[in-house]
Design a protein around this motif. Structure first.
Motif, PDB file in Angstrom:
ATOM      1  N   LEU A   1      12.654 -10.799 -70.860  1.00  0.00           N
ATOM      2  CA  LEU A   1      13.984 -10.819 -70.267  1.00  0.00           C
ATOM      3  C   LEU A   1      14.811  -9.676 -70.863  1.00  0.00           C
ATOM      4  O   LEU A   1      14.793  -9.463 -72.071  1.00  0.00           O
ATOM      5  N   THR A   2      15.525  -8.993 -70.017  1.00  0.00           N
ATOM      6  CA  THR A   2      16.370  -7.882 -70.448  1.00  0.00           C
ATOM      7  C   THR A   2      17.844  -8.271 -70.324  1.00  0.00           C
ATOM      8  O   THR A   2      18.177  -9.292 -69.717  1.00  0.00           O
ATOM      9  N   ASP A   3      18.708  -7.438 -70.864  1.00  0.00           N
ATOM     10  CA  ASP A   3      20.146  -7.668 -70.718  1.00  0.00           C
ATOM     11  C   ASP A   3      20.533  -7.771 -69.245  1.00  0.00           C
ATOM     12  O   ASP A   3      21.270  -8.671 -68.844  1.00  0.00           O
ATOM     13  N   ALA A   4      20.045  -6.833 -68.442  1.00  0.00           N
ATOM     14  CA  ALA A   4      20.392  -6.822 -67.018  1.00  0.00           C
ATOM     15  C   ALA A   4      19.930  -8.104 -66.327  1.00  0.00           C
ATOM     16  O   ALA A   4      20.657  -8.678 -65.515  1.00  0.00           O
ATOM     17  N   GLY A   5      18.748  -8.563 -66.654  1.00  0.00           N
ATOM     18  CA  GLY A   5      18.243  -9.797 -66.064  1.00  0.00           C
ATOM     19  C   GLY A   5      19.060 -11.007 -66.482  1.00  0.00           C
ATOM     20  O   GLY A   5      19.363 -11.890 -65.663  1.00  0.00           O
ATOM     21  N   LEU A   6      19.430 -11.062 -67.744  1.00  0.00           N
ATOM     22  CA  LEU A   6      20.236 -12.180 -68.232  1.00  0.00           C
ATOM     23  C   LEU A   6      21.621 -12.179 -67.600  1.00  0.00           C
ATOM     24  O   LEU A   6      22.120 -13.227 -67.178  1.00  0.00           O
ATOM     25  N   VAL A   7      22.236 -11.032 -67.507  1.00  0.00           N
ATOM     26  CA  VAL A   7      23.557 -10.936 -66.892  1.00  0.00           C
ATOM     27  C   VAL A   7      23.483 -11.376 -65.428  1.00  0.00           C
ATOM     28  O   VAL A   7      24.324 -12.151 -64.958  1.00  0.00           O
ATOM     29  N   ALA A   8      22.488 -10.905 -64.695  1.00  0.00           N
ATOM     30  CA  ALA A   8      22.334 -11.298 -63.291  1.00  0.00           C
ATOM     31  C   ALA A   8      22.126 -12.808 -63.169  1.00  0.00           C
ATOM     32  O   ALA A   8      22.723 -13.463 -62.304  1.00  0.00           O
ATOM     33  N   LEU A   9      21.297 -13.369 -64.034  1.00  0.00           N
ATOM     34  CA  LEU A   9      21.024 -14.810 -64.018  1.00  0.00           C
ATOM     35  C   LEU A   9      22.287 -15.620 -64.262  1.00  0.00           C
ATOM     36  O   LEU A   9      22.575 -16.580 -63.541  1.00  0.00           O
ATOM     37  N   THR A  10      23.049 -15.244 -65.272  1.00  0.00           N
ATOM     38  CA  THR A  10      24.230 -16.037 -65.624  1.00  0.00           C
ATOM     39  C   THR A  10      25.383 -15.838 -64.635  1.00  0.00           C
ATOM     40  O   THR A  10      26.145 -16.772 -64.398  1.00  0.00           O
ATOM     41  N   GLN A  11      25.493 -14.668 -64.057  1.00  0.00           N
ATOM     42  CA  GLN A  11      26.530 -14.460 -63.037  1.00  0.00           C
ATOM     43  C   GLN A  11      26.226 -15.269 -61.784  1.00  0.00           C
ATOM     44  O   GLN A  11      27.136 -15.799 -61.153  1.00  0.00           O
ATOM     45  N   ALA A  12      24.962 -15.372 -61.434  1.00  0.00           N
ATOM     46  CA  ALA A  12      24.569 -16.117 -60.234  1.00  0.00           C
ATOM     47  C   ALA A  12      24.554 -17.631 -60.471  1.00  0.00           C
ATOM     48  O   ALA A  12      24.621 -18.400 -59.512  1.00  0.00           O
ATOM     49  N   ASN A  13      24.482 -18.046 -61.733  1.00  0.00           N
ATOM     50  CA  ASN A  13      24.354 -19.474 -62.059  1.00  0.00           C
ATOM     51  C   ASN A  13      25.302 -19.858 -63.200  1.00  0.00           C
ATOM     52  O   ASN A  13      24.865 -20.255 -64.276  1.00  0.00           O
ATOM     53  N   PRO A  14      26.610 -19.771 -62.985  1.00  0.00           N
ATOM     54  CA  PRO A  14      27.550 -20.037 -64.076  1.00  0.00           C
ATOM     55  C   PRO A  14      27.582 -21.493 -64.533  1.00  0.00           C
ATOM     56  O   PRO A  14      28.131 -21.785 -65.591  1.00  0.00           O
ATOM     57  N   GLY A  15      26.969 -22.381 -63.778  1.00  0.00           N
ATOM     58  CA  GLY A  15      26.956 -23.796 -64.146  1.00  0.00           C
ATOM     59  C   GLY A  15      25.805 -24.196 -65.054  1.00  0.00           C
ATOM     60  O   GLY A  15      25.628 -25.379 -65.353  1.00  0.00           O
ATOM     61  N   ILE A  16      25.024 -23.244 -65.520  1.00  0.00           N
ATOM     62  CA  ILE A  16      23.892 -23.542 -66.408  1.00  0.00           C
ATOM     63  C   ILE A  16      24.391 -24.331 -67.612  1.00  0.00           C
ATOM     64  O   ILE A  16      25.373 -23.959 -68.248  1.00  0.00           O
ATOM     65  N   LYS A  17      23.684 -25.417 -67.927  1.00  0.00           N
ATOM     66  CA  LYS A  17      24.040 -26.242 -69.082  1.00  0.00           C
ATOM     67  C   LYS A  17      23.064 -26.068 -70.233  1.00  0.00           C
ATOM     68  O   LYS A  17      23.411 -26.327 -71.376  1.00  0.00           O
ATOM     69  N   HIS A  18      21.834 -25.682 -69.924  1.00  0.00           N
ATOM     70  CA  HIS A  18      20.796 -25.489 -70.943  1.00  0.00           C
ATOM     71  C   HIS A  18      20.209 -24.096 -70.777  1.00  0.00           C
ATOM     72  O   HIS A  18      19.714 -23.758 -69.700  1.00  0.00           O
ATOM     73  N   LEU A  19      20.237 -23.314 -71.856  1.00  0.00           N
ATOM     74  CA  LEU A  19      19.726 -21.948 -71.799  1.00  0.00           C
ATOM     75  C   LEU A  19      18.892 -21.665 -73.037  1.00  0.00           C
ATOM     76  O   LEU A  19      19.387 -21.778 -74.161  1.00  0.00           O
ATOM     77  N   SER A  20      17.638 -21.325 -72.828  1.00  0.00           N
ATOM     78  CA  SER A  20      16.764 -20.935 -73.930  1.00  0.00           C
ATOM     79  C   SER A  20      16.389 -19.471 -73.766  1.00  0.00           C
ATOM     80  O   SER A  20      15.808 -19.079 -72.759  1.00  0.00           O
ATOM     81  N   LEU A  21      16.743 -18.698 -74.770  1.00  0.00           N
ATOM     82  CA  LEU A  21      16.394 -17.278 -74.816  1.00  0.00           C
ATOM     83  C   LEU A  21      15.452 -17.022 -75.984  1.00  0.00           C
ATOM     84  O   LEU A  21      15.335 -15.902 -76.470  1.00  0.00           O
ATOM     85  N   ALA A  22      14.769 -18.060 -76.420  1.00  0.00           N
ATOM     86  CA  ALA A  22      13.914 -17.998 -77.599  1.00  0.00           C
ATOM     87  C   ALA A  22      12.894 -16.872 -77.503  1.00  0.00           C
ATOM     88  O   ALA A  22      12.321 -16.618 -76.442  1.00  0.00           O
ATOM     89  N   LEU A  23      12.718 -16.204 -78.622  1.00  0.00           N
ATOM     90  CA  LEU A  23      11.696 -15.174 -78.811  1.00  0.00           C
ATOM     91  C   LEU A  23      11.898 -13.936 -77.953  1.00  0.00           C
ATOM     92  O   LEU A  23      10.956 -13.209 -77.666  1.00  0.00           O
ATOM     93  N   ASN A  24      13.127 -13.668 -77.556  1.00  0.00           N
ATOM     94  CA  ASN A  24      13.452 -12.446 -76.814  1.00  0.00           C
ATOM     95  C   ASN A  24      13.999 -11.399 -77.775  1.00  0.00           C
ATOM     96  O   ASN A  24      15.127 -10.935 -77.647  1.00  0.00           O
ATOM     97  N   ALA A  25      13.193 -11.029 -78.729  1.00  0.00           N
ATOM     98  CA  ALA A  25      13.654 -10.124 -79.783  1.00  0.00           C
ATOM     99  C   ALA A  25      13.737  -8.672 -79.332  1.00  0.00           C
ATOM    100  O   ALA A  25      14.361  -7.865 -79.997  1.00  0.00           O
ATOM    101  N   LYS A  26      13.142  -8.328 -78.225  1.00  0.00           N
ATOM    102  CA  LYS A  26      13.129  -6.919 -77.817  1.00  0.00           C
ATOM    103  C   LYS A  26      14.034  -6.630 -76.628  1.00  0.00           C
ATOM    104  O   LYS A  26      14.658  -5.586 -76.572  1.00  0.00           O
ATOM    105  N   GLY A  27      14.127  -7.514 -75.670  1.00  0.00           N
ATOM    106  CA  GLY A  27      14.829  -7.206 -74.437  1.00  0.00           C
ATOM    107  C   GLY A  27      16.319  -7.452 -74.445  1.00  0.00           C
ATOM    108  O   GLY A  27      17.036  -6.919 -73.612  1.00  0.00           O
ATOM    109  N   LEU A  28      16.810  -8.257 -75.395  1.00  0.00           N
ATOM    110  CA  LEU A  28      18.221  -8.624 -75.394  1.00  0.00           C
ATOM    111  C   LEU A  28      18.988  -7.927 -76.504  1.00  0.00           C
ATOM    112  O   LEU A  28      18.475  -7.750 -77.607  1.00  0.00           O
TER     113      LEU A  28
END
Length: 140
Positions: A1-28
């Motif tokens: 997952l990259t910054d751009a992908g995360l931003v797109a995901l969260t903008q399209a789904n602002p109601g997310i209640k659970h978010l795991s970004l575990a082990l994304n040490a390179k893309g974020l």
């Protein structure tokens, strides 16, 4: 997952209640993560375990924008500081679960100051924190 992908995901789904970004040490990065957290005002569960590149900038944003958090995992976040923990508990009063395993910069003094005031906390993981002694752990 990259910054751009995360931003797109969260903008399209602002109601997310659970978010795991575990082990994304390179893309974020802090910038992408902070930008995304601003959109997730209903977030209840956040897992950033293993995101060792994230710094105080991200942890401050968590406390500022995500007051409804109940379950937080920062295990392996090597830049998580005492002041970040203080901000988290000052802002996120609903927290019931916290995993700060391996957050090597946290001090025993801060843990002994902050954690006893966290009355709603029901589950805590504090292993592999070098500055937490056996005596300090017993006092928690």
């Amino acid at each position: 997952l990259t910054d751009a992908g995360l931003v797109a995901l969260t903008q399209a789904n602002p109601g997310i209640k659970h978010l795991s970004l575990a082990l994304n040490a390179k893309g974020l990065s802090d910038d992408g993560t902070v930008h995304s957290l601003r959109h997730l005002r209903r977030l209840q569960c956040l897992n950033l375990s293993g995101c060792s590149q994230l710094t105080t900038k991200t942890f401050t944003a968590v406390a500022r924008y995500n007051e409804r958090l109940e379950d937080v995992t920062f295990s392996g976040c090597k830049h998580f500081l005492d002041e970040d923990l203080r901000q988290l508990f000052n802002s996120c009063s609903l927290m019931i679960r916290l995993d700060i395993t391996g957050c090597q910069l946290l001090t025993e003094e801060c843990l002994l100051e902050v954690l006893p005031r966290a009355r709603g906390l029901r589950w805590l993981a504090v292993s592999a924190i070098p500055k937490l002694s056996a005596q300090g752990l017993a006092r928690l």
